[in-house]
Motif scaffolding. Structure first.
Motif, short mmCIF file in Angstrom:
data_model
loop_
_atom_site.label_atom_id
_atom_site.label_comp_id
_atom_site.label_asym_id
_atom_site.label_seq_id
_atom_site.Cartn_x
_atom_site.Cartn_y
_atom_site.Cartn_z
N CYS A 59 0.85 -1.19 0.00
CA CYS A 59 0.00 0.00 0.00
C CYS A 59 0.89 1.24 0.00
O CYS A 59 1.89 1.28 0.71
CB CYS A 59 -0.90 0.01 1.23
N VAL A 70 -6.96 -3.97 3.00
CA VAL A 70 -6.12 -5.18 3.12
C VAL A 70 -6.38 -5.85 4.46
O VAL A 70 -6.52 -7.08 4.53
CB VAL A 70 -4.62 -4.80 2.97
N ARG A 103 -5.46 -8.85 -3.58
CA ARG A 103 -6.68 -8.99 -2.79
C ARG A 103 -7.70 -9.84 -3.54
O ARG A 103 -7.78 -9.79 -4.75
CB ARG A 103 -7.29 -7.63 -2.49
#
Length: 137
Positions: A59, A70, A103
């Motif tokens: 990130c 997340v 993800r």
């Protein structure tokens, strides 16, 4: 709160200690197998934790929305795992995809094409025509 509450705790530990001692070779082998299973679970947990922190580091600095997403995804994944729903070995692998950050994103329609609604439209038009004709009569 009674005066003997400490005795209950001592008896609990004594019971645990007697269960930890294997009397027969079968019990010893079962204990070893259980210990190996626990250590394997710990190893997999450490691997998942390392992968989580690695993903969290992707990130951008200061992007709290990404970090929260997340963390939320990881919490959902761990909850599913605790309920016995393993994501890696799922029966329907096409139901989710991974984005560029790794993800899991679930598909809304499960990858199936939608059926044509033409027969339903014709039926509805016929029903409306029948009702209009009935009111007109």
């Amino acid at each position: 709160h009674g005066r003997r509450h400490h005795l209950l705790d001592r008896h609990r530990w004594q019971r645990l200690a007697t269960q930890a001692v294997a009397i027969t070779p079968e019990q010893a082998e079962a204990t070893r197998e259980q210990d190996a299973k626990v250590f394997e679970q710990g190893r997999r947990l450490r691997e998942r934790r390392a992968a989580f922190y690695k993903l969290l580091e992707t990130c951008p600095k200061g992007d709290f929305r990404c970090e929260r997403q997340v963390i939320s995804d990881q919490m959902k994944q761990e909850k599913r795992r605790s309920q016995g729903l393993d994501l890696e070995g799922s029966a329907n692998p096409g139901a989710s995809v991974k984005d560029s950050m790794g993800r899991n994103l679930h598909l809304l329609f499960g990858g199936k094409t939608r059926q044509s609604s033409a027969p339903h439209a014709r039926f509805l038009a016929g029903a409306i025509a029948t009702v209009v004709a009935w009111f007109a009569a």
